[in-house]
Design an enzyme around this catalytic site. Structure first.
Site, PDB file in Angstrom:
ATOM      1  N   GLN A 147      -2.653 -12.996   7.686  1.00  0.00           N
ATOM      2  CA  GLN A 147      -2.823 -12.174   6.333  1.00  0.00           C
ATOM      3  C   GLN A 147      -2.096 -13.842   4.939  1.00  0.00           C
ATOM      4  OE1 GLN A 147      -2.651  -7.738   4.280  1.00  0.00           O
ATOM      5  NE2 GLN A 147      -1.047  -8.860   3.827  1.00  0.00           N
ATOM      6  N   VAL A 157      11.104  -7.202   9.604  1.00  0.00           N
ATOM      7  CA  VAL A 157      12.288  -6.357   9.387  1.00  0.00           C
ATOM      8  C   VAL A 157      12.354  -5.350  10.458  1.00  0.00           C
ATOM      9  CG1 VAL A 157      13.589  -5.108   8.318  1.00  0.00           C
ATOM     10  CG2 VAL A 157      12.621  -6.820   6.761  1.00  0.00           C
ATOM     11  N   MET A 187       1.122  -0.914  -0.068  1.00  0.00           N
ATOM     12  CA  MET A 187       0.271   0.000   0.009  1.00  0.00           C
ATOM     13  C   MET A 187       0.824   1.657   0.216  1.00  0.00           C
ATOM     14  SD  MET A 187      -3.905  -1.171   1.982  1.00  0.00           S
ATOM     15  CE  MET A 187      -3.199  -0.600   3.374  1.00  0.00           C
ATOM     16  N   HIS A 227       9.697  -3.581   2.936  1.00  0.00           N
ATOM     17  CA  HIS A 227       9.051  -3.599   1.578  1.00  0.00           C
ATOM     18  C   HIS A 227      10.065  -4.199   1.159  1.00  0.00           C
ATOM     19  CE1 HIS A 227       5.709  -0.602   3.132  1.00  0.00           C
ATOM     20  NE2 HIS A 227       5.218  -1.876   3.036  1.00  0.00           N
ATOM     21  N   LYS A 244       4.960  -9.793   9.631  1.00  0.00           N
ATOM     22  CA  LYS A 244       3.910  -9.353  10.497  1.00  0.00           C
ATOM     23  C   LYS A 244       2.299  -8.790  10.130  1.00  0.00           C
ATOM     24  CE  LYS A 244       4.226  -4.313   9.647  1.00  0.00           C
ATOM     25  NZ  LYS A 244       3.087  -4.428  10.205  1.00  0.00           N
ATOM     26  N   ASP A 245       2.071  -9.420   9.332  1.00  0.00           N
ATOM     27  CA  ASP A 245       0.711  -9.738   8.860  1.00  0.00           C
ATOM     28  C   ASP A 245       1.080 -11.384   8.516  1.00  0.00           C
ATOM     29  OD1 ASP A 245       0.216  -6.615   8.654  1.00  0.00           O
ATOM     30  OD2 ASP A 245       1.064  -6.965   6.555  1.00  0.00           O
ATOM     31  N   SER A 276       6.507  -0.285   9.861  1.00  0.00           N
ATOM     32  CA  SER A 276       5.352  -0.486   9.679  1.00  0.00           C
ATOM     33  C   SER A 276       5.771   1.032   9.220  1.00  0.00           C
ATOM     34  CB  SER A 276       4.929  -0.501  10.789  1.00  0.00           C
ATOM     35  OG  SER A 276       3.011  -0.409   9.889  1.00  0.00           O
ATOM     36  N   SER A 277       4.387   1.275   8.358  1.00  0.00           N
ATOM     37  CA  SER A 277       3.768   2.236   7.658  1.00  0.00           C
ATOM     38  C   SER A 277       3.368   3.209   8.579  1.00  0.00           C
ATOM     39  CB  SER A 277       3.052   2.389   6.153  1.00  0.00           C
ATOM     40  OG  SER A 277       3.473   1.732   5.382  1.00  0.00           O
TER      41      SER A 277
END
Length: 286
Positions: free
Chosen positions: A154, A177, A30, A37, A150-151, A186-187
């Protein structure tokens, strides 16, 4: 690097790659890209001939009171990072391109996988995730798709989806990471004030505390969850959303750990909801 903005452009690009016999790895994101990422991009580059990264803030996975409007959007900076990382194509559609007028199809994984953890706290979230990821997989023809641990919930949901629907894409989970401090990248970390950022270290600290006790021989799920919760409660700025431990990847209730298990936390630091986890036992190979 190709920048593609419509589903047809992505589909046409993927078809041109497939005609040459080359393989494709997809990294769905996202945006607001960070080193986590880029670690997925690096893993993808090692596993396929071409790498496609999607940068799309998916409105379907946000609830009515969540941060869709405020979610960071930094496409120019993201594109520069991806080009430097050797990405072959970036898919950056507008919401109306992915969900045009009259759009009426959703994909939903039901049952234990989506009824707990973030699924219990964010109704409809995984329906939005499954819908957009399936669409991305079909458009890109990806042989492999990369997601971060982390997800982890998901990842479990998406693996169930592709198994049930017979999608020929391998879902690969890469390790979390972290900053040197232990904070998972995290964003949403961008929302944290300096004091909140320091407070957020309690997530990884609590998980590590439970891991250390597990390594001494403690296998009772209740005890390990209590250790995690007690550590989290020591931070005044932290408000616990959940502390849970389930088998992984099926996310079933367990009393003792006999196989890989996911210890997961969600915590509000101020107004920002952060998640983190650790896998106890032998980690699934990524």
């Amino acid at each position: 690097m190709n920048i593609l903005t419509t589903p047809k452009a992505l589909q046409d690009y993927a078809k041109s790659v497939k005609r040459t016999g080359e393989t494709i790895a997809l990294v769905p994101t996202m945006g607001a890209l960070h080193a986590g990422h880029l670690s997925l991009v690096e893993a993808a580059r090692k596993s396929a001939d071409r790498v496609i990264v999607s940068v799309f803030v998916n409105p379907m996975q946000f609830g009515p009171n969540e941060d869709f409007a405020a979610y960071p959007r930094t496409f120019e900076a993201d594109a520069a990072k991806l080009e430097a990382a050797g990405v072959d194509a970036v898919f950056h559609p507008a919401p109306e391109a992915m969900y045009p007028a009259g759009y009426a199809t959703c994909v939903e994984v039901t049952g234990a996988l989506t009824a707990k953890l973030c699924g219990a706290k964010r109704p409809g979230h995984f329906r939005g995730v499954a819908t957009v990821v399936l669409k991305l997989l079909l458009l890109s023809g990806a042989d492999k798709a990369f997601f971060g641990q982390k997800d982890a919930q998901q990842v479990a949901v998406l693996r169930r989806m592709i198994a049930d629907l017979g999608v020929a894409t391998e879902i690969i989970m890469a390790p979390i990471v972290r900053e040197a401090s232990g904070l998972a990248l995290s964003s949403r970390n961008a929302y944290l004030s300096p004091d909140e950022r320091t407070a957020a270290l309690v997530l990884s600290k609590s998980l590590q505390e439970a891991h250390d006790v597990y390594e001494t021989g403690e296998k009772r799920a209740k005890v390990l969850k209590e250790i995690t919760a007690v550590e989290l409660s020591k931070e005044p700025l932290a408000k616990i959303d959940y502390v849970e431990l389930y088998s992984f990847p099926d996310l079933e209730e367990i009393e003792r750990i006999h196989a890989p298990a996911l210890l997961a936390v969600a915590v509000y630091i101020g107004k920002t909801r952060l998640i983190d986890n650790i896998i106890l036992g032998e980690e699934p190979c990524c």
